[in-house]
Write a protein that holds these residues in place. Structure first.
Motif, PDB file in Angstrom:
ATOM      1  N   ALA A 368      -4.565   2.700   5.923  1.00  0.00           N
ATOM      2  CA  ALA A 368      -4.578   3.766   4.917  1.00  0.00           C
ATOM      3  C   ALA A 368      -5.970   4.383   4.795  1.00  0.00           C
ATOM      4  N   GLU A 371      -6.668   6.535   7.891  1.00  0.00           N
ATOM      5  CA  GLU A 371      -5.909   7.778   7.863  1.00  0.00           C
ATOM      6  C   GLU A 371      -6.509   8.766   6.869  1.00  0.00           C
ATOM      7  N   LEU A 405       0.191  13.918   8.722  1.00  0.00           N
ATOM      8  CA  LEU A 405       1.197  14.116   7.682  1.00  0.00           C
ATOM      9  C   LEU A 405       2.561  13.619   8.145  1.00  0.00           C
ATOM     10  N   ARG A 408       2.557   9.922   7.766  1.00  0.00           N
ATOM     11  CA  ARG A 408       2.686   9.558   6.349  1.00  0.00           C
ATOM     12  C   ARG A 408       4.131   9.717   5.865  1.00  0.00           C
ATOM     13  N   ALA A 411       5.987   6.559   6.254  1.00  0.00           N
ATOM     14  CA  ALA A 411       5.402   5.350   5.656  1.00  0.00           C
ATOM     15  C   ALA A 411       6.353   4.757   4.618  1.00  0.00           C
ATOM     16  N   ARG A 419       8.766  12.591   1.228  1.00  0.00           N
ATOM     17  CA  ARG A 419       8.894  12.604   2.690  1.00  0.00           C
ATOM     18  C   ARG A 419       9.242  14.012   3.174  1.00  0.00           C
ATOM     19  N   LEU A 422       6.207  16.258   2.915  1.00  0.00           N
ATOM     20  CA  LEU A 422       5.198  15.913   3.932  1.00  0.00           C
ATOM     21  C   LEU A 422       5.597  16.447   5.304  1.00  0.00           C
TER      22      LEU A 422
END
Length: 574
Positions: A368, A371, A405, A408, A411, A419, A422
């Motif tokens: 994390a 990133e 993105l 992510r 994730a 989601r 993103l």
């Protein structure tokens, strides 16, 4: 003895009188015996009368030398007398004749210089005058000046023409796909300059290498090693070796060229190219002269960091990642506020972000955290790119932001709405990169961006609950994969091309499972087609272990097709 005293100032020259009396010197030149003539008071008319009675012909070269270069001949005679005081008259006479012949030859050579230009004609006359006076240093300086002018006005003109023709032969060899032959032509073309003008040789090397680099960046069949080999010639030039700044610049460009050669999956020189890229990039970074210039220091640091990142990715060596990050971070701290480094700072930000992203992929330093640092660096790269109009880096940074993105969005621990948003943000970012890298300008980057877009659109389509909207995104994903496949091509990277075909096969297989019978049958035909194409290319290129999954996918699709055909037949009968 008395005559010797009167003529030569010493009785030691009596032997010369005896040589004349005995006739052992059959045809002495008058100027050889000038001292005796003067001592005896012989007049010019008497000398001419004797010459008419003599059977021997006069020595033209010596006659002309005494007329046109008397000071030279007399100086040479005195030097001879001084160095060999006991020499005979015959030896003196022979020596002067030889020197007169040499003078005549040199005089004629100067006279034969082609001197259409006014300045060269003046130099010729001055050189001839200096030769007549025996001022040999002046003769050499004047001839050197004439040589320089002739070389500039004539020789180099022809050398340039010859070199350009040879370079055209190199271009032709590249066009037919023979880079080794092209390198030979380019090498010989620039070598034409070496004996005449080293600076122009260096300039020509740089021009040809730069052209090759730019063409290779935009080519589906790059040949960076050709330009790199030419640049290595610069390191053999004394003028470059004596200039630390020039050495550092050559090192930077060599590092860049060899790194791009390494980046070409079809290159047979990849391992060697990466080692050379690191070596030459360090040569540029470690030069004190480089560190004194903010722009060059930043550029060189980015070049070396990218090379270290390539090696780290190939070996999973975290130390290389850390070294590259430390280099870029220290460079940013040192020159981040320097306006001179501003135009290149976006490249530094983009490279730093890529390093953090690679570390996150390897699980180094906390995923994390890495990133977040990567995203921050890429966003700063966008800001700096916009400030200085750097379209290339702007597009690359948006692509990198989109990829983070997209990661992510997959994730754990986030909701469906987040989601969704993103992925939309990632699609927008990657689309910006696609618009920046049109196929005709940056085909590789364009293909990579289309590939990432295809993957993202596929994921988004699968995640959507709206069937109609999902169909739209699936169609867009197919388009992106097809474009990437077309640009990538079998010739450039057979393995990646085959992977693209299997990805397309998977996409149509997914769609077939959700479509009505007739559409599903068409989808399954496409699945079989894509996997068969992939299997064939993998077989031809030796990727044997990758063929079995393709065959299983083909078998599965054929089974599903047979089931649907039977089902369709039954429904038709009913």
């Amino acid at each position: 003895m008395q005559l010797a005293e009167d003529a030569f100032g010493t009785s030691g020259k009596t032997r010369r009188i005896s040589e004349l009396e005995s006739g052992s010197v059959a045809n002495p030149h008058p100027k050889t015996i000038d001292p005796i003539i003067a001592a005896l008071g012989i007049t010019t008319s008497e000398i001419e009368a004797c010459a008419k009675q003599a059977s021997a012909k006069p020595e033209d070269d010596l006659d002309r030398a005494y007329r046109e270069a008397r000071n030279l001949i007399e100086a040479i005679a005195r030097q001879f007398e001084h160095e060999q005081p006991s020499a005979t008259l015959a030896e003196l006479d022979q020596f002067l004749r030889e020197k007169a012949t040499e003078w005549a030859k040199l005089r004629d050579q100067i006279g034969n210089i082609d001197a259409d230009e006014r300045g060269l004609e003046q130099i010729k006359h001055a050189a001839a005058s200096a030769l007549a006076d025996g001022r040999f240093d002046d003769v050499d300086l004047l001839l050197a000046k004439a040589e320089e002018q002739y070389q500039r006005d004539r020789t180099l003109v022809e050398v340039r023409k010859h070199a350009d023709i040879r370079i055209s032969r190199g271009d032709s060899s590249l066009l037919k796909g023979d880079p080794d032959a092209a390198l030979g032509h380019y090498h010989s073309a620039v070598e034409f300059y070496r004996p005449f003008d080293e600076e122009e040789m260096a300039e020509k090397i740089n021009l040809v290498a730069q052209d090759l680099y730019e063409v290779s960046r935009r080519s589906l069949r790059p040949f960076f090693f050709v330009g790199a080999k030419l640049l290595e010639l610069l390191l053999t030039l004394p003028s470059v070796k004596a200039d630390p700044i020039a050495m550092a610049e050559v090192g930077y460009h060599l590092g860049l060229s060899y790194r791009n050669e390494y980046d070409d999956p079809k290159s047979s020189r990849r391992d060697e190219a990466l080692s050379k890229a690191i070596h030459y990039s360090k040569l540029a970074v470690e030069a004190p002269e480089t560190q004194a210039d903010a722009y060059k220091a930043t550029t060189s640091a980015v070049g070396l960091a990218n090379c270290l990142r390539d090696r780290a990715k190939a070996t999973s060596n975290l130390d290389d990642f850390q070294e590259a990050i430390a280099l870029l971070t220290s460079t940013q701290e040192k020159f981040g506020g320097d306006e001179a480094a501003g135009p290149i700072m976006s490249h530094l930000n983009n490279s730093l972000g890529a390093l953090y992203r690679n570390l996150a992929a390897l699980g180094g330093g906390g995923i994390a955290d890495m990133e977040a640092k990567a995203l921050s660096a890429f966003m700063q790269a966008v800001v700096n790119s916009e400030r200085y109009g750097n379209i290339d880096t702007w597009g690359a940074s948006h692509l990198n932001i989109g990829m983070i993105l997209a990661i992510r969005a997959n994730a754990d621990g986030i909701g469906a709405d987040e989601r969704y948003f993103l992925r939309l943000r990632a699609i927008v970012e990657i689309n910006a990169a696609i618009e920046t890298f049109p196929a005709a300008t940056f085909p590789f980057r364009f293909a990579d961006a289309q590939l990432e877009m295809g993957r993202l659109l596929f994921q988004h389509a699968v995640a959507l609950q709206n069937q109609q909207l999902s169909e739209v995104y699936l169609a867009r994903a197919v388009h992106s994969f097809e474009v990437a496949s077309e640009v990538m091509g079998i010739e450039r990277d057979a393995y990646r091309w085959a992977q693209l075909r299997t990805t397309l096969g998977s996409l149509f297989a997914y769609h077939a499972d959700r479509a009505e019978v007739m559409v599903a049958l068409a989808d399954l035909e496409r699945v079989i087609e894509y996997y068969e194409e992939a299997a064939e290319v993998l077989q031809m290129n030796g990727y044997i272990s990758e063929i079995d999954p393709c065959r299983k996918a083909i078998s599965t699709a054929q089974s599903k097709r047979n089931v649907l055909l039977k089902l369709n037949k039954k429904e038709g009968m009913a």
